[in-house]
Design a protein around this motif. Structure first.
Motif: not given
Length: 634
Positions: A230, A559, A155
């Motif tokens: 995330r 992402e 990420e």
């Protein structure tokens, strides 16, 4: 009469016109043209505000170029002209160019892009992490495959890189140039492995500017195995099978913990965790049986859920399987083509007819495999495994019960042909990426760009009747384009990442079967031959009824998650193999890993913290690289 108004009033009036209207207005008469020439900077500065390229009329040209990701504009008029051509490129009215980034490696797994900083971050199927210059196509900095595990998901945001290490840990690295006045948080300091990797990278990639270099910031040790994570700055969301955690990354504090995410709701559980997402108000967890929305508060209460077993989700729908395609295969001059254009309420079709009951009974639940909020946070987009996209505007009103989901949402079916088999369709969706007003989706049929409300920013001024008719529809002005140049089934099957910025699409591509073309050749001189001639603004204007479409573009990138969504019941996959045939597909029994998962599928965003078996990824070794469809006009 307009000529008789004071200059100040004329300028204020022109400030409300679109780019196309401004161009037409200066052709009305010689006096109007002279007025435009004398006040060009002021007129087009106001137009930049109208089209949201500048927040107000006081902003500088350089800042407006940065906001619109359009560099080196010589004037306000030039800025608007370039932006206009960018929008027409996105919608297939003029053609973008294609680039390849070989410096990022030939086994690329994940991609993150920072256009402002000018670099691409990639991880590899074999291990390692690279930071590559976006413009010179050369490596700026890297971590070795001895440190970054194979198939690592990463990420990125605001100068932080977060990637999984073996087991359940998450490493956090920060841009080296941001360390001047920053001290890593004491509670989660980097360990000796991170410090050693940092010293090794600093030795191998010496730089006076430290551009593209990173330093270890923290190490997150999870008490349980994580399924997906995330990062939306400044928060990191990590989900296990039945819990979710939110960390504040600059301070490394655990600020939210949600327990019992698998609680039975509406006679169903969440199921296998496929994906997670969040914005300022909500936490989204996509499961194999339901999509659930939790409050992003200390309590993390469950607010709303959507089952994965519905044949339709919205009263407004579009179905590509009923629409012919103009170009079966792309050429060097046809990279992207429009498939659907809806100009008003009559362009939105009725919902697809329900499937026959016997097929519904045999069909497994349609997983929610990914979900994203648009940058503004008000629109939620979900991708299901059968190739359906659900777009939900005003998600807050839906969650609060002010409007039913079916009335608010738009359902888009991206399957190019009707459902042939539940087992095959279950392997259909690949990746989801979002921008401001745009959606990119990769399926096993192709790569699609969906532009919502393309006229909202005024490229084409809608008729008054269209506006009146459109009030009952979620997105009355919509286009769907397909990247027909990238339609090879095996390459789409192997696609493992798709990213969208304001100006480009980045994705992994199976190199030996890239379209054979001087503009897409797999060689070091590809960049020198990749430019496709663009139509001039005058030529675009002559398109007339074929459409000068508008879209809302802004910086945003998708992402991914580190989940293991590719795992499926063995009997379903065997059914799929029988239907697909064995000529181009692996033998499932030989390629299954220790967890019963199939590494080759890598369907949406697949990586499991609990498995690192990469022996079967050699099928794509030295073959998968980064390809970019660049919509920015030259």
């Amino acid at each position: 009469m307009f000529d008789q108004l004071p200059a100040e009033l004329r300028l204020k009036t022109l400030a409300y016109l679109t780019v196309r209207d401004l161009r037409n207005a200066q052709l009305v008469s010689r006096s109007w043209q002279q007025f435009f020439i004398a006040n060009e900077s002021t007129i087009y500065r106001h137009a930049a505000v109208v089209h949201e390229l500048a927040p107000d009329s006081e902003v500088s040209l350089a800042e407006a170029c940065s906001r619109g990701s359009i560099v080196a504009a010589e004037s306000w008029k030039d800025l608007l002209k370039r932006w206009f051509r960018l929008e027409t490129n996105w919608q297939g009215l003029t053609q973008p160019k294609v680039k390849e980034f070989r410096a990022s490696g030939d086994e690329v797994h994940r991609i993150k892009v920072d256009e402002d900083a000018g670099y691409i971050i990639t991880t590899s199927m074999a291990g390692g992490l690279w930071v590559t210059d976006l413009y010179r196509n050369e490596v700026l900095w890297a971590l070795s495959e001895d440190h970054v595990c194979a198939l690592a998901h990463c990420e990125y945001g605001n100068g932080y890189i977060i990637f999984n290490r073996m087991g359940s840990g998450k490493e956090v690295w920060r841009r080296a140039s941001d360390f001047d006045n920053a001290t890593p948080p004491a509670g989660s300091l980097p360990d000796y492995l991170q410090q050693g990797a940092y010293m090794d990278a600093a030795t191998r990639y010496r730089s006076d500017t430290l551009r593209g270099h990173f330093r270890p910031w923290a190490l997150i040790t999870m008490p349980i195995s994580a399924r997906a994570f995330r990062f939306v700055y400044p928060h990191l969301l990590v989900a296990s099978e039945d819990q979710a955690f939110v960390w504040d990354i600059p301070t490394m504090r655990n600020i939210i913990t949600i327990h019992d995410t698998q609680t039975v709701v509406d006679r169903g559980i969440l199921g296998r965790i496929n994906y997670v997402e969040m914005n300022d108000r909500y936490i989204i967890i996509c499961g194999s049986q339901q999509l659930r929305i939790f409050s992003k508060s200390s309590q993390g209460a469950l607010l709303f859920h959507i089952p994965g077993s519905k044949s339709t989700y919205a009263t407004s729908a579009l179905d590509l399987s009923n629409l012919p395609i103009e170009h079966e295969h792309g050429t060097r001059d046809v990279v992207l083509i429009p498939r659907v254009t809806t100009r008003h309420v009559n362009g939105v079709t009725a919902p697809p007819a329900p499937l026959p009951q016997d097929m519904m009974d045999a069909m497994p639940i349609d997983d929610f495999v990914a979900a994203h909020f648009t940058p503004c946070g008000s629109v939620l987009v979900a991708l299901l495994s059968f190739g359906r996209v659900i777009v939900i505007p005003n998600i807050e009103r839906v969650v609060n019960g002010e409007v039913p989901l079916r009335q608010s949402a738009l359902e888009i079916n991206l399957r190019s042909s009707p459902l042939a088999s539940p087992a095959i369709s279950r392997l259909h969706s690949k990746y989801l990426a979002l921008g401001e007003g745009r959606i990119a989706v990769a399926t096993r049929d192709g790569i699609y760009v969906i532009t919502l409300n393309y006229r909202a920013r005024g490229i084409v001024a809608p008729k008054e009747t269209d506006l009146q008719e459109a009030t009952s529809q979620p997105f009355p002005d919509l286009t769907i384009c397909q990247a027909v140049y990238f339609d090879d089934p095996e390459s789409l099957y192997a696609l493992s990442c798709l990213q969208m910025t304001a100006t480009s699409l980045f994705f992994t591509w199976f190199l030996p079967v890239m379209p054979e073309s001087p503009r897409l050749q797999a060689s070091s001189d590809l960049l020198e031959h990749s430019d496709i001639e663009l139509h001039s603004a005058d030529e675009v204007d002559e398109l007339g009824s074929s459409g000068l479409l508008d879209a809302v573009g802004n910086e945003s990138m998708y992402e991914g998650n580190d989940n293991n969504q590719a795992s499926r019941a063995t009997d379903e996959l065997n059914d799929a193999v029988q239907l697909v045939g064995s000529s181009t597909q692996p033998h499932w029994g030989e390629d299954m890993d220790s967890n019963g998962s199939f590494p080759e599928l890598q369907m949406y965003d697949t990586f499991s913290d609990s498995s690192s078996d990469t022996s079967n990824e050699s099928r794509y070794s030295t073959m998968t690289t980064v390809v970019c469809i660049d919509f920015l006009p030259v």
